[in-house]
Design a protein around this motif. Structure first.
Motif, PDB file in Angstrom:
ATOM      1  N   GLN A  63      -4.247  -4.446  -4.030  1.00 29.53           N
ATOM      2  CA  GLN A  63      -2.789  -4.438  -3.933  1.00 29.53           C
ATOM      3  C   GLN A  63      -2.243  -5.866  -3.972  1.00 29.53           C
ATOM      4  O   GLN A  63      -2.810  -6.777  -3.358  1.00 29.53           O
ATOM      5  CB  GLN A  63      -2.348  -3.748  -2.656  1.00 29.53           C
ATOM      6  CG  GLN A  63      -2.663  -2.269  -2.602  1.00 29.53           C
ATOM      7  CD  GLN A  63      -1.941  -1.477  -3.674  1.00 29.53           C
ATOM      8  OE1 GLN A  63      -0.715  -1.469  -3.749  1.00 29.53           O
ATOM      9  NE2 GLN A  63      -2.718  -0.843  -4.541  1.00 29.53           N
ATOM     10  N   ASP A  64      -1.146  -6.060  -4.676  1.00 30.44           N
ATOM     11  CA  ASP A  64      -0.522  -7.389  -4.746  1.00 30.44           C
ATOM     12  C   ASP A  64       0.484  -7.592  -3.616  1.00 30.44           C
ATOM     13  O   ASP A  64       1.371  -8.447  -3.716  1.00 30.44           O
ATOM     14  CB  ASP A  64       0.153  -7.588  -6.108  1.00 30.44           C
ATOM     15  CG  ASP A  64       1.255  -6.558  -6.381  1.00 30.44           C
ATOM     16  OD1 ASP A  64       1.632  -5.806  -5.449  1.00 30.44           O
ATOM     17  OD2 ASP A  64       1.732  -6.500  -7.527  1.00 30.44           O
ATOM     18  N   TYR A  65       0.355  -6.839  -2.570  1.00 30.43           N
ATOM     19  CA  TYR A  65       1.303  -6.858  -1.455  1.00 30.43           C
ATOM     20  C   TYR A  65       1.265  -8.204  -0.739  1.00 30.43           C
ATOM     21  O   TYR A  65       0.193  -8.662  -0.323  1.00 30.43           O
ATOM     22  CB  TYR A  65       0.955  -5.737  -0.485  1.00 30.43           C
ATOM     23  CG  TYR A  65       1.940  -5.558   0.632  1.00 30.43           C
ATOM     24  CD1 TYR A  65       3.264  -5.209   0.355  1.00 30.43           C
ATOM     25  CD2 TYR A  65       1.555  -5.702   1.960  1.00 30.43           C
ATOM     26  CE1 TYR A  65       4.169  -5.026   1.376  1.00 30.43           C
ATOM     27  CE2 TYR A  65       2.457  -5.510   2.988  1.00 30.43           C
ATOM     28  CZ  TYR A  65       3.774  -5.183   2.686  1.00 30.43           C
ATOM     29  OH  TYR A  65       4.675  -5.000   3.690  1.00 30.43           O
ATOM     30  N   THR A  74       3.816  -2.665  -2.561  1.00 32.20           N
ATOM     31  CA  THR A  74       5.013  -3.500  -2.668  1.00 32.20           C
ATOM     32  C   THR A  74       6.241  -2.652  -2.965  1.00 32.20           C
ATOM     33  O   THR A  74       7.308  -2.820  -2.374  1.00 32.20           O
ATOM     34  CB  THR A  74       4.837  -4.565  -3.754  1.00 32.20           C
ATOM     35  OG1 THR A  74       3.719  -5.399  -3.429  1.00 32.20           O
ATOM     36  CG2 THR A  74       6.079  -5.435  -3.876  1.00 32.20           C
ATOM     37  N   ARG A  75       6.088  -1.713  -3.872  1.00 35.46           N
ATOM     38  CA  ARG A  75       7.204  -0.843  -4.228  1.00 35.46           C
ATOM     39  C   ARG A  75       7.589   0.082  -3.068  1.00 35.46           C
ATOM     40  O   ARG A  75       8.767   0.314  -2.803  1.00 35.46           O
ATOM     41  CB  ARG A  75       6.854  -0.026  -5.467  1.00 35.46           C
ATOM     42  CG  ARG A  75       6.659  -0.841  -6.729  1.00 35.46           C
ATOM     43  CD  ARG A  75       6.080   0.002  -7.848  1.00 35.46           C
ATOM     44  NE  ARG A  75       6.997   1.046  -8.255  1.00 35.46           N
ATOM     45  CZ  ARG A  75       7.911   0.923  -9.237  1.00 35.46           C
ATOM     46  NH1 ARG A  75       7.995  -0.222  -9.912  1.00 35.46           N
ATOM     47  NH2 ARG A  75       8.702   1.918  -9.549  1.00 35.46           N
ATOM     48  N   VAL A  77      10.773  -3.325  -9.049  1.00 29.09           N
ATOM     49  CA  VAL A  77      10.005  -4.028  -8.034  1.00 29.09           C
ATOM     50  C   VAL A  77      10.830  -5.187  -7.515  1.00 29.09           C
ATOM     51  O   VAL A  77      11.928  -5.459  -7.979  1.00 29.09           O
ATOM     52  CB  VAL A  77       8.664  -4.529  -8.600  1.00 29.09           C
ATOM     53  CG1 VAL A  77       7.789  -3.355  -8.978  1.00 29.09           C
ATOM     54  CG2 VAL A  77       8.876  -5.432  -9.802  1.00 29.09           C
ATOM     55  N   ASP A  93       0.804  -2.543  -7.671  1.00 26.45           N
ATOM     56  CA  ASP A  93       2.114  -2.789  -7.065  1.00 26.45           C
ATOM     57  C   ASP A  93       2.595  -1.632  -6.188  1.00 26.45           C
ATOM     58  O   ASP A  93       3.746  -1.609  -5.760  1.00 26.45           O
ATOM     59  CB  ASP A  93       3.154  -3.066  -8.157  1.00 26.45           C
ATOM     60  CG  ASP A  93       3.398  -1.864  -9.059  1.00 26.45           C
ATOM     61  OD1 ASP A  93       2.587  -0.914  -9.031  1.00 26.45           O
ATOM     62  OD2 ASP A  93       4.405  -1.871  -9.805  1.00 26.45           O
TER      63      ASP A  93
END
Length: 284
Positions: free
Chosen positions: A85-87, A172-173, A36, A169
């Motif tokens: 989502q942690d975006y 983000t990935r 990540v 994640d």
């Protein structure tokens, strides 16, 4: 030469081709093992494509498009996982209710309201099926059109089904891989549920034969005929419309798709890329 010998020779040749000439698909070497976004202290050198604030140039905006028909059993989990989502960038969700009669739309709205999601959910009532379209792809087309209709269309479209739950994640990935590797398509195989005896019997065979037909290693090789055929299918354009495709599988995380496409509509595949100045349109 006896008939039995000829049959045996043909069978042996087939197995030799499968084992050694199909990209070693049976080893499952293509994995989602990318790290990540790295964390580094000021002054430290980060890999190419990263800045200390994340991706160079900032995080692209994303709209997830979900076609849904009678998905009451699982849509709440899907919406909750997307909202979690942690975006770091902007994320919106468009759900196209394709004639559901089980309350799918209301359940999705309730999940978005009660989950504390920071993503904005828009629920569309699907229009009557247009001539020449299939039901699901017509719903996807409507979601894409809605996402592109505003003054600020998203940088990426995240095309997903209504029965897939995501790790926090995931986005983000996906964005990290697409941006840093300059990929026109990132498509990751979902971890399929194998609970019942029927699922345990048929799903591994399905994955095996899918990889045999489209070896992920060949798909990831931009010079192979398999990669070119996948470009034509998923980008919805002629050869050369895309620049390559990453197809990997991950033992834990579910399906993730980043799909860039040509800046025009293709009526056959019903995939339309959003047009953005000074960058190639893309789809996630």
């Amino acid at each position: 030469m006896s008939v039995l010998f000829l049959i045996g020779a043909i069978a042996l040749a087939v197995w030799v081709v499968l084992v050694f000439a199909r990209g070693l698909f049976w080893l499952g070497l293509e994995r989602d093992d990318m790290a990540v976004v790295p964390v580094a202290k000021p002054g430290e050198v980060l890999p190419s494509g990263f800045s200390h604030g994340g991706l160079d140039g900032g995080w692209p905006s994303v709209t997830a498009v979900i076609p849904a028909r009678n998905e009451a059993d699982g849509i709440a989990r899907v919406i909750t996982s997307l909202g979690a989502q942690d975006y770091p960038g902007a994320l919106n969700i468009v759900l196209v209710d394709d004639g559901s009669d089980d309350g799918t739309a209301d359940i999705a709205r309730h999940a978005a309201e009660t989950s504390g999601s920071t993503a904005t959910l828009t629920v569309l009532t699907g229009a009557e099926l247009a001539p020449g379209w299939t039901g699901k792809m017509w719903a996807v087309r409507q979601g894409i059109a809605h996402a592109q209709a505003g003054d600020f269309p998203p940088d990426y479209l995240w095309l997903t089904d209504a029965d897939i739950a995501y790790a926090p994640d995931t986005l983000t990935r996906l964005a990290t891989r697409a941006q840093t590797e300059n990929r026109v398509l990132v498509s990751l195989m979902a971890k399929l549920r194998c609970d019942s005896w029927a699922e345990k019997l048929f799903i591994p065979a399905f994955i095996y034969f899918f990889q045999m037909l489209y070896p992920f290693g060949r798909v990831n090789d931009s010079g192979s005929t398999v990669a070119r055929s996948c470009r034509r299918l998923h980008a919805g354009g002629p050869p050369g419309a895309g620049a390559g495709r990453r197809h990997r599988q991950h033992p834990r995380r579910p399906d993730r798709r980043l799909r860039p496409g040509p800046p025009h509509e293709d009526a056959r595949f019903h995939l339309v890329g959003p047009q953005r100045p000074r960058r190639q349109p893309a789809r996630l």
